[in-house]
Design a protein around this motif. Structure first.
Motif, PDB file in Angstrom:
ATOM      1  N   SER A 373       0.858  -1.183   0.000  1.00 37.75           N
ATOM      2  CA  SER A 373       0.000   0.000   0.000  1.00 37.75           C
ATOM      3  C   SER A 373       0.889   1.226   0.000  1.00 37.75           C
ATOM      4  CB  SER A 373      -0.949   0.007   1.203  1.00 37.75           C
ATOM      5  OG  SER A 373      -0.233   0.087   2.424  1.00 37.75           O
ATOM      6  N   VAL A 374       0.352   2.336  -0.495  1.00 38.42           N
ATOM      7  CA  VAL A 374       1.139   3.550  -0.684  1.00 38.42           C
ATOM      8  C   VAL A 374       0.395   4.727  -0.046  1.00 38.42           C
ATOM      9  CG1 VAL A 374       2.416   4.935  -2.359  1.00 38.42           C
ATOM     10  CG2 VAL A 374       1.775   2.580  -2.926  1.00 38.42           C
ATOM     11  N   GLU A 375       1.092   5.458   0.810  1.00 36.51           N
ATOM     12  CA  GLU A 375       0.499   6.590   1.514  1.00 36.51           C
ATOM     13  C   GLU A 375       0.937   7.902   0.861  1.00 36.51           C
ATOM     14  OE1 GLU A 375      -1.706   5.817   4.103  1.00 36.51           O
ATOM     15  OE2 GLU A 375      -1.219   3.820   3.334  1.00 36.51           O
ATOM     16  N   TYR A 376      -0.034   8.726   0.544  1.00 28.34           N
ATOM     17  CA  TYR A 376       0.200  10.069   0.013  1.00 28.34           C
ATOM     18  C   TYR A 376      -0.624  11.062   0.829  1.00 28.34           C
ATOM     19  CZ  TYR A 376       2.756   9.310  -4.414  1.00 28.34           C
ATOM     20  OH  TYR A 376       3.712   9.035  -5.357  1.00 28.34           O
ATOM     21  N   VAL A 377      -0.256  12.334   0.736  1.00 27.61           N
ATOM     22  CA  VAL A 377      -1.118  13.401   1.218  1.00 27.61           C
ATOM     23  C   VAL A 377      -1.169  14.464   0.124  1.00 27.61           C
ATOM     24  CG1 VAL A 377       0.716  14.685   2.414  1.00 27.61           C
ATOM     25  CG2 VAL A 377      -1.664  14.941   3.148  1.00 27.61           C
ATOM     26  N   SER A 378      -2.356  14.998  -0.119  1.00 32.98           N
ATOM     27  CA  SER A 378      -2.573  15.935  -1.229  1.00 32.98           C
ATOM     28  C   SER A 378      -3.024  17.285  -0.703  1.00 32.98           C
ATOM     29  CB  SER A 378      -3.621  15.386  -2.201  1.00 32.98           C
ATOM     30  OG  SER A 378      -3.241  14.118  -2.692  1.00 32.98           O
ATOM     31  N   TRP A 379      -2.584  18.323  -1.404  1.00 25.17           N
ATOM     32  CA  TRP A 379      -2.996  19.688  -1.065  1.00 25.17           C
ATOM     33  C   TRP A 379      -3.197  20.453  -2.369  1.00 25.17           C
ATOM     34  CZ3 TRP A 379      -5.130  22.751   2.272  1.00 25.17           C
ATOM     35  CH2 TRP A 379      -4.984  24.132   2.173  1.00 25.17           C
ATOM     36  N   GLN A 380      -4.436  20.873  -2.610  1.00 27.65           N
ATOM     37  CA  GLN A 380      -4.804  21.619  -3.811  1.00 27.65           C
ATOM     38  C   GLN A 380      -4.375  20.899  -5.087  1.00 27.65           C
ATOM     39  OE1 GLN A 380      -3.098  25.517  -3.080  1.00 27.65           O
ATOM     40  NE2 GLN A 380      -4.857  26.155  -1.851  1.00 27.65           N
ATOM     41  N   LEU A 386       4.619   9.719   0.766  1.00 29.49           N
ATOM     42  CA  LEU A 386       5.096   9.542   2.127  1.00 29.49           C
ATOM     43  C   LEU A 386       5.784   8.196   2.332  1.00 29.49           C
ATOM     44  CD1 LEU A 386       2.129  11.025   4.193  1.00 29.49           C
ATOM     45  CD2 LEU A 386       4.328  12.095   3.690  1.00 29.49           C
ATOM     46  N   ALA A 387       5.105   7.091   2.013  1.00 27.83           N
ATOM     47  CA  ALA A 387       5.672   5.787   2.352  1.00 27.83           C
ATOM     48  C   ALA A 387       4.999   4.674   1.565  1.00 27.83           C
ATOM     49  CB  ALA A 387       5.507   5.517   3.853  1.00 27.83           C
ATOM     50  N   VAL A 388       5.733   3.556   1.458  1.00 32.15           N
ATOM     51  CA  VAL A 388       5.186   2.296   0.935  1.00 32.15           C
ATOM     52  C   VAL A 388       5.176   1.286   2.070  1.00 32.15           C
ATOM     53  CG1 VAL A 388       5.504   0.376  -0.665  1.00 32.15           C
ATOM     54  CG2 VAL A 388       5.953   2.710  -1.422  1.00 32.15           C
ATOM     55  N   THR A 389       4.097   0.540   2.179  1.00 34.19           N
ATOM     56  CA  THR A 389       3.936  -0.482   3.212  1.00 34.19           C
ATOM     57  C   THR A 389       3.852  -1.850   2.565  1.00 34.19           C
ATOM     58  OG1 THR A 389       2.604   1.100   4.472  1.00 34.19           O
ATOM     59  CG2 THR A 389       2.530  -1.200   5.178  1.00 34.19           C
ATOM     60  N   PRO A 408       9.186  -1.228   2.907  1.00 30.19           N
ATOM     61  CA  PRO A 408       9.028  -2.637   2.511  1.00 30.19           C
ATOM     62  C   PRO A 408      10.366  -3.365   2.466  1.00 30.19           C
ATOM     63  CG  PRO A 408       8.787  -1.191   0.614  1.00 30.19           C
ATOM     64  CD  PRO A 408       8.838  -0.301   1.813  1.00 30.19           C
ATOM     65  N   LEU A 409      10.304  -4.635   2.738  1.00 35.58           N
ATOM     66  CA  LEU A 409      11.505  -5.475   2.703  1.00 35.58           C
ATOM     67  C   LEU A 409      11.857  -5.872   1.275  1.00 35.58           C
ATOM     68  CD1 LEU A 409      13.604  -7.018   4.427  1.00 35.58           C
ATOM     69  CD2 LEU A 409      11.983  -8.919   4.535  1.00 35.58           C
ATOM     70  N   HIS A 410      10.837  -6.025   0.421  1.00 39.51           N
ATOM     71  CA  HIS A 410      11.048  -6.555  -0.926  1.00 39.51           C
ATOM     72  C   HIS A 410      10.617  -5.522  -1.974  1.00 39.51           C
ATOM     73  CE1 HIS A 410      10.120 -10.041   1.738  1.00 39.51           C
ATOM     74  NE2 HIS A 410      11.200 -10.538   1.159  1.00 39.51           N
ATOM     75  N   MET A 411      11.430  -4.492  -2.216  1.00 37.91           N
ATOM     76  CA  MET A 411      11.109  -3.538  -3.278  1.00 37.91           C
ATOM     77  C   MET A 411      12.386  -2.823  -3.717  1.00 37.91           C
ATOM     78  SD  MET A 411       8.298  -0.476  -3.543  1.00 37.91           S
ATOM     79  CE  MET A 411       6.964  -1.674  -3.577  1.00 37.91           C
ATOM     80  N   SER A 471       8.407   5.516  10.653  1.00 37.58           N
ATOM     81  CA  SER A 471       9.376   5.159   9.617  1.00 37.58           C
ATOM     82  C   SER A 471       9.921   6.361   8.860  1.00 37.58           C
ATOM     83  CB  SER A 471       8.754   4.170   8.622  1.00 37.58           C
ATOM     84  OG  SER A 471       7.810   4.796   7.787  1.00 37.58           O
ATOM     85  N   THR A 472       9.153   7.454   8.792  1.00 36.92           N
ATOM     86  CA  THR A 472       9.576   8.616   8.002  1.00 36.92           C
ATOM     87  C   THR A 472       9.882   9.850   8.842  1.00 36.92           C
ATOM     88  OG1 THR A 472       7.359   9.556   7.684  1.00 36.92           O
ATOM     89  CG2 THR A 472       8.065   7.816   6.144  1.00 36.92           C
ATOM     90  N   GLY A 473       9.351   9.917  10.061  1.00 34.52           N
ATOM     91  CA  GLY A 473       9.499  11.121  10.869  1.00 34.52           C
ATOM     92  C   GLY A 473       8.471  12.190  10.568  1.00 34.52           C
TER      93      GLY A 473
END
Length: 575
Positions: A373-380, A386-389, A408-411, A471-473
């Motif tokens: 899964s992939v986390e993003y944040v959007s503005w306008q 942000l991160a891949v899980t 991720p361990l495998h990417m 994981s990202t701070g």
């Protein structure tokens, strides 16, 4: 925190303008610091030369340990002093505040108080600080009053702490916390949902000084106790919630990790004129059939699927096994089943339609490969990665998540680059312009990527609320709050990142593994949830798991060792 003064913004107030310090300011700083009227308020009174200040700039400021600005009197356009944070700590989100007005013409005009308010807001909002402290000589009553006007509170006095010019002097310690700031006109925040996964949002909003109004069905969830005001209304009663929110005049409305809540969030935001993606986007991003149509329209790599209703002729479906059958409008692994024989289709469709709100199911091709899964944040409309899980599940037929790992361990880097190019197109396809998003996809052994689904909300299962910050701070929860309240999110890390994982409890064996980790590696356990009694019931979806715990580590090797201790099957950790 910021590492380079060159990237710091100019700060503008009514009477002052604050600009980042430069080496060209050295002669002025040296002259101010050696002025007896300035020096008498300093605890440190050693020789202050151009060489001393240059070394300060090259070591402390350049490293980000100090953030220093020049104060400009907007009325005259003259530089009048300096303000700074020293001992900036990413780990503890803290710093010590200092200020001096070097020009006599700049004193007694209230510039110090306005600078303190402006600069501490910058510390909280941009640098991600939680605590700002200061110290001053206790007989400097004028300065103490100025700091109190800016929101600092006295925490104590150290008697006869320093010896200055042959006389012992008391030192007063003051501090200002993130939640101490005076409330703004609109500081109510509406939060949809009260379960354990929503609680980090409630707690973070309270830390930021919001009054939290939490709406959810009353069933004993933790958010009922942690909310400032709990409203016992089901999250699906969006019209009722909207009417209850009108007199609150909230700054924003938000939720994390729930498709169902996302619909109500956007409905209320649209009704109150607050930031949101609108109901068209919300419905598309929470209905898997509408989502597939959007992906097909925009040429995005997804799985071929067919909508199934009560009267659909299942025998006529032009799809070959293996297949995945799922509800069109649920999340959390509810109603999902993989089938390898067409004879299983009627039972799987009934299983999927049962939890569906619209009583419809989606039958689609099964995508092979590892799931992420992939986390993003959007503005306008601008999308920020942000991160891949990496996801671990029970596998066929129900695919209930057993754990998640970041990064991720495998990417490899090539696959990551392809994902980062693809996901913004996915978000544009669904009309997502604001807030968090959670995109699920699979990567096959040949490197091909297929989109499974995308939600316009933070990933649940502690992915967004805990794993991303660890994981990202990046303070992802605060970013969600800021966007909902109409502010651009601050995405610079507030502390060093690492490796983070969440492990879910399915059995007594899993609980025993947790106890072993608690005994042998307690420093690696970030949080343990409330754990239900292990009674042996079947885990059919995410809501029926017994509990979870979150692990942190400095390296993937250390995390792999912890996951092996957690009884995660070895196959998940192999290449």
């Amino acid at each position: 925190m910021n590492d380079s003064p060159l990237s710091l913004p100019v700060l503008e107030g009514e009477r002052v303008l604050l600009r980042p310090i430069t080496p060209e300011d050295t002669p002025r700083i040296v002259a101010w610091r050696n002025d007896p009227e300035v020096l008498e308020n300093f605890i440190y009174r050693g020789p202050f030369t151009a060489a001393v200040h240059t070394r300060w700039l090259q070591t402390r400021v350049a490293s980000g340990e100090v953030v220093q600005y020049i104060i400009v009197d907007r009325e005259t356009g003259r530089d009048v002093g300096s303000v700074y944070f020293r001992d900036v700590s990413r780990q503890y989100r803290s710093a010590e505040y200092g200020i001096f007005i070097g020009e006599r013409a700049g004193r007694g005009k209230g510039l110090g108080s306005e600078t303190a308010r402006l600069f501490t807001d910058f510390g909280f909002d941009t640098l991600g600080l939680h605590r700002i402290s200061l110290r001053l000589l206790s007989d400097n009553v004028r300065a103490q009053r100025s700091y109190e006007n800016a929101g600092f509170r006295i925490e104590g006095v150290m008697r006869e702490m320093v010896l200055l010019e042959g006389r012992w002097r008391d030192v007063t310690f003051m501090a200002k916390l993130e939640g101490d700031r005076a409330p703004e006109a609109k500081r109510n925040l509406v939060i949809i949902g009260a379960n354990d996964f929503q609680n980090p949002l409630i707690l973070r909003a309270k830390e930021l000084g919001y009054v939290t109004h939490v709406f959810a069905w009353e069933c004993g969830d933790v958010g009922e106790r942690t909310a400032d005001v709990f409203h016992p209304v089901s999250i699906v009663e969006k019209e009722h919630i909207l009417e209850l929110c009108r007199p609150l005049d909230p700054a924003g409305v938000c939720s994390i990790g729930s498709d169902l809540a996302a619909i109500t969030v956007n409905f209320v935001a649209e009704g109150l004129g607050l930031v949101g993606n609108g109901m068209l986007s919300a419905m598309t991003a929470t209905n898997k059939h509408l989502m597939r149509l959007a992906f097909e329209r925009d040429g995005l790599p997804s799985c071929r699927s067919i909508l199934v209703e009560e009267d659909t002729d299942l025998a006529a479906l032009p799809l070959r096994c293996p297949l995945i059958v799922k509800p069109t409008d649920r999340s959390g692994s509810r109603g999902i089943r993989k089938i390898t024989d067409r004879a299983e289709l009627p039972e799987a469709v009934a299983f999927a339609r049962a939890p569906s709100f619209e009583k419809k199911a989606l039958v689609e091709e099964f995508a092979e490969g590892r799931e992420y899964s992939v986390e993003y944040v959007s503005w306008q409309g601008e999308h920020h990665f942000l991160a891949v899980t990496e996801k671990f599940t029970t596998g066929a037929p129900l695919f209930v998540e057993t754990g998640h790992l970041q990064p991720p361990l495998h990417m490899d880097e090539k696959t990551l680059a392809q994902i980062r190019a693809l996901v913004p197109r996915v978000l544009d396809s669904l009309g997502v312009r604001f807030g968090a998003s959670h995109t699920e996809l699979k990567v096959d052994t040949d490197g091909s990527i297929r989109i499974i689904e995308c939600g316009a909300r933070m990933g649940g299962d502690c992915i967004g609320s805990d794993l991303v910050p660890l994981s990202t701070g990046v303070d992802f929860v605060r970013a969600v709050i800021d966007v909902s309240c109409g502010r651009a999110p601050e995405l610079r890390p507030v502390h060093p990142g690492g490796v983070a994982a969440v492990r879910f409890l399915f059995s007594q064996e899993d609980l025993d593994a947790l106890h072993r980790i608690q005994e042998r590696c307690p420093e690696n356990i970030f949080r343990v949830s409330e754990i239900d009694p292990i009674d042996g019931h079947e885990i059919r979806d995410s809501s029926t798991r017994y509990g979870y715990y979150i692990l942190t580590a400095d390296t993937q090797e250390e995390m792999s060792r912890l996951l092996r201790m957690s009884a995660l099957p070895e196959a998940f950790l192999e290449d």
